[in-house]
Each structure stands twice: as C-alpha cells, then as structure tokens.
Design an enzyme around this catalytic site. Sequence first.
Site, short mmCIF file in Angstrom:
data_model
loop_
_atom_site.label_atom_id
_atom_site.label_comp_id
_atom_site.label_asym_id
_atom_site.label_seq_id
_atom_site.Cartn_x
_atom_site.Cartn_y
_atom_site.Cartn_z
N TYR A 63 -17.05 2.90 8.08
CA TYR A 63 -15.58 2.85 8.07
C TYR A 63 -14.99 3.47 9.34
O TYR A 63 -14.19 2.85 10.04
CB TYR A 63 -15.05 3.57 6.82
CG TYR A 63 -13.56 3.82 6.85
CD1 TYR A 63 -12.66 2.77 6.71
CD2 TYR A 63 -13.05 5.10 7.00
CE1 TYR A 63 -11.28 2.99 6.74
CE2 TYR A 63 -11.68 5.35 7.02
CZ TYR A 63 -10.80 4.29 6.90
OH TYR A 63 -9.45 4.50 6.93
N LYS B 218 -12.92 1.62 12.40
CA LYS B 218 -11.55 1.99 12.77
C LYS B 218 -11.49 2.38 14.26
O LYS B 218 -10.52 2.05 14.95
CB LYS B 218 -11.04 3.15 11.90
CG LYS B 218 -10.89 2.83 10.42
CD LYS B 218 -9.78 1.84 10.12
CE LYS B 218 -8.40 2.46 10.15
NZ LYS B 218 -7.36 1.53 9.67
N GLY C 177 0.82 -1.22 0.00
CA GLY C 177 0.00 0.00 0.00
C GLY C 177 0.85 1.26 0.00
O GLY C 177 2.08 1.20 -0.07
N ILE D 34 -4.42 -10.39 7.16
CA ILE D 34 -4.39 -10.04 8.59
C ILE D 34 -5.53 -10.69 9.37
O ILE D 34 -5.46 -10.85 10.58
CB ILE D 34 -4.37 -8.51 8.81
CG1 ILE D 34 -4.05 -8.21 10.26
CG2 ILE D 34 -5.68 -7.86 8.36
CD1 ILE D 34 -3.73 -6.79 10.58
N LEU E 15 1.29 3.65 2.43
CA LEU E 15 2.16 3.74 3.62
C LEU E 15 3.15 2.60 3.65
O LEU E 15 4.34 2.80 3.94
CB LEU E 15 1.30 3.76 4.89
CG LEU E 15 2.10 3.76 6.19
CD1 LEU E 15 3.00 4.99 6.27
CD2 LEU E 15 1.19 3.67 7.40
N1 LIG Z 1 -5.53 6.39 2.40
C1 LIG Z 1 -6.00 7.31 3.21
O1 LIG Z 1 -6.39 8.39 2.77
C2 LIG Z 1 -6.05 7.08 4.70
C3 LIG Z 1 -6.53 8.10 5.55
C4 LIG Z 1 -6.56 7.88 6.93
C5 LIG Z 1 -6.10 6.66 7.45
N2 LIG Z 1 -5.67 5.70 6.60
C6 LIG Z 1 -5.19 4.42 7.18
O2 LIG Z 1 -3.81 4.31 6.91
C7 LIG Z 1 -3.47 2.94 6.70
C8 LIG Z 1 -2.68 2.80 5.39
O3 LIG Z 1 -3.47 3.31 4.32
P1 LIG Z 1 -2.93 3.25 2.80
O4 LIG Z 1 -3.58 4.38 2.08
O5 LIG Z 1 -1.45 3.10 2.79
O6 LIG Z 1 -3.61 1.89 2.32
P2 LIG Z 1 -3.55 1.23 0.88
O7 LIG Z 1 -2.64 1.97 -0.03
O8 LIG Z 1 -4.95 0.97 0.44
O9 LIG Z 1 -2.89 -0.18 1.19
C9 LIG Z 1 -3.56 -1.14 1.94
C10 LIG Z 1 -2.66 -2.36 1.99
O10 LIG Z 1 -3.28 -3.35 2.81
C11 LIG Z 1 -3.36 -4.58 2.07
N3 LIG Z 1 -4.52 -5.29 2.59
C12 LIG Z 1 -5.83 -4.95 2.47
N4 LIG Z 1 -6.60 -5.82 3.14
C13 LIG Z 1 -5.74 -6.74 3.71
C14 LIG Z 1 -5.91 -7.88 4.53
N5 LIG Z 1 -7.13 -8.31 4.90
N6 LIG Z 1 -4.80 -8.54 4.94
C15 LIG Z 1 -3.56 -8.16 4.55
N7 LIG Z 1 -3.34 -7.09 3.77
C16 LIG Z 1 -4.41 -6.39 3.36
C17 LIG Z 1 -3.43 -4.16 0.61
O11 LIG Z 1 -3.02 -5.22 -0.23
P3 LIG Z 1 -3.79 -5.48 -1.64
O12 LIG Z 1 -3.77 -4.20 -2.40
O13 LIG Z 1 -2.98 -6.54 -2.28
O14 LIG Z 1 -5.18 -5.90 -1.27
C18 LIG Z 1 -2.42 -3.01 0.64
O15 LIG Z 1 -1.10 -3.53 0.64
C19 LIG Z 1 -4.80 2.18 6.78
O16 LIG Z 1 -4.97 1.71 8.11
C20 LIG Z 1 -5.85 3.23 6.53
O17 LIG Z 1 -7.10 2.93 7.14
C21 LIG Z 1 -5.61 5.87 5.25
#
Ligand SMILES: NC(=O)c1ccc[n+]([C@@H]2O[C@H](COP(=O)([O-])OP(=O)(O)OC[C@H]3O[C@@H](n4cnc5c(N)ncnc54)[C@H](OP(=O)(O)O)[C@@H]3O)[C@@H](O)[C@H]2O)c1
Length: 285
Positions: free
Chosen positions: A124, A128, A11, A36, A13
């Site tokens: 969502y 969280k 992802g 996970i 992060l």
């Molecule tokens: N993006 C935002 O704007 C935002 C804002 C606030 C907080 N956050 C939080 O910050 C964190 C990181 O966000 P991000 O934007 O980096 O996320 P992201 O780019 O969507 O990446 C999510 C990652 O988690 C993997 N994943 C999803 N479901 C999974 C599961 N059940 N088991 C194992 N791996 C799984 C995905 O793999 P695949 O792609 O292969 O499924 C991907 O590697 C998350 O906790 C999110 O809730 C994000």
Amino acid sequence: MKRVLLIGGSGQLGTAIRRRWDDCEITAPTHAELDIRHSVALAEALARSRADVLVNAAAFHDVDRCESEPLAAFETNAVAVGVAARLARDAGALFVTLSTDYVFDGEGGTPYTEADAPHPLSVYGTSKLAGEHLVERLRAPAFVVRTCGIYGPTSSASRRPSLLDRVLASRAGAPLRVVADVCASPTFAGDLADALRRLIDRDVYGLYHAVNVGPVSWYEFAAEAARLAGTDAQIEPIRAEQRSTVAPRPRFSALSNAKLGGLGIRMPSWREGLAACLGVSPAIG
Ligand SMILES: NC(=O)c1ccc[n+]([C@@H]2O[C@H](COP(=O)([O-])OP(=O)(O)OC[C@H]3O[C@@H](n4cnc5c(N)ncnc54)[C@H](OP(=O)(O)O)[C@@H]3O)[C@@H](O)[C@H]2O)c1
C-alpha cells in the site's frame, strides 16, 4: 466560485469536503458512476464539469489486501493517480490527491517532515509513493497531501470501520484491544477538508503533510475517544506484536505540519479533532 470535480466523494474525506466546501460548486460522481481507473470517463467528466480543481479522495487502502493484490493497489493508487494528474493538467485544472504516513518506515521518533526520506514497508505505502512520484514528475499545478489515520462520517460502501467507529460500537465486557506502542497522527476528516480548502487558494504547489497535531498512541486515542463519547467501552492496551495484520506497519508515523503552517494554515490538535468529530468540548472530563 470554484468548480470542483471530486472523486471518492462518499468516503470519509470526500464526505467532509462535500459538507464543508460550501463556497464551491462540487460535482461528486459515485464510484459506480466514475471509476478513477477509467481515463476516458474521467476526461469526459472533467470536460463536462469544466472543473477548476480535480480532487482525488479515492484510493485502494485496505492495507492488508494490498499485499495480496499489488496490481490492483498500483492501478488505483499509482497509475490512475498519474493519469488523473495529466488529465487535470491538460484540462487546465489544479490537481489535489492524498497520500499517506505509510510511505515512512516508522524508525524515526519525531514527526516526519516532507524532507524526510520515504521508505514504505507495505505494498500500500509503496503504491501511494509511486502515485506521488507520478504526480510530481509532471511539474503541473498539483498538491500531494500526506495524511494519517482519517476518521469521520462516511457513506462509502467499501470502507471498513475506523478505530473510532470500533470504540463507539464497543461495550463493557468485550474489551477492545488497541496497540499502545504504535504512534501516529489520527486526523479528523473535517479538519483535513478545511485545510485542503485553504490550500487550493494558494499557488505554492507541491508535497504537504496535513494531520491533527500529535503524536499519540492508538491506545491513548481510543481511550480518549471513549472518555469524550461517554461510552462504557473497555480499551485494553496491547503491543504491536500481539495484533494480527498481514502488512507490516510503521511503529511511529506521526507527521509534522510545519510546511503547511508556513502558509498560515494551522491544524488543530488530535484532541480538538476528536472532540470536533464527536461534537463535544475537548475540555470535558
Ligand atoms: N483512512 C485513512 O486512515 C487514511 C490514512 C492516510 C491516507 N489516507 C488517504 O486519504 C484518502 C481518503 O481516504 P478516506 O479514508 O476518506 O477513504 P474512504 O473513506 O475509504 O473513501 C474512499 C472513497 O473512494 C471511492 N473509491 C474507491 N476506489 C475507487 C475507484 N477505483 N474509483 C472511484 N472511486 C473509488 C470509495 O467509493 P466506494 O466506497 O463506493 O467504493 C470512497 O468513496 C485516500 O487517498 C487514502 O489513501 C487515508
């Protein structure tokens, strides 16, 4: 050298952590290799990697889909997070997980602190927040870090394009409509990864906010991104009522880094974050 087991490494992060935590030994199984939600596989991976730190950068964060798939949202964002925190504790590892600005209702007008009462509007945000509580109740070494509007490179299969991706892909003649009355703290994944790296050296566990310093409206952010990238994207301001989303979203969800700053960990401004991501100087223009 710290040994890190990273979930969600493809992802935004996760990619930044893999690239920037070069003083750590990182094991980052793919989603296909380790889900996970599968606690037995996670316990085995923890034992195999002999991790000092378990970082959970995975989530089910398609905010609109979560409204119609609440079970899946709670499975990944709450239950699995609580179980992962317990497994980390039992393995003697520090646990780090991410939460969101969407735990707030957005009725405030100044950046939210960790002391402000959460009141999520969406499934969502609720899932969280439940994940946060399941970690906190263990009272084990853990950091729960709320962030906002992450952007940065990713090889994730499941993620939809961020606003920055859409700005970079957009061209004159096809205006990109962006809300001008919704403010947040969009955050460059690289800056967040750097802050987390510093945080895991500390033993002052608990809840923290970590974002690029704002607040900024999504319209202003998109317009600045287009300017810095030198694209001919046309950004058109709209009101929140004009966008079509399923889940309700907070109008104002900027976060304050004051608690993190108290540890001497400074977050760059939203302009600096954007410029760093685009590889340009924030002063250009
Ligand atoms: N993006 C935002 O704007 C935002 C804002 C606030 C907080 N956050 C939080 O910050 C964190 C990181 O966000 P991000 O934007 O980096 O996320 P992201 O780019 O969507 O990446 C999510 C990652 O988690 C993997 N994943 C999803 N479901 C999974 C599961 N059940 N088991 C194992 N791996 C799984 C995905 O793999 P695949 O792609 O292969 O499924 C991907 O590697 C998350 O906790 C999110 O809730 C994000």
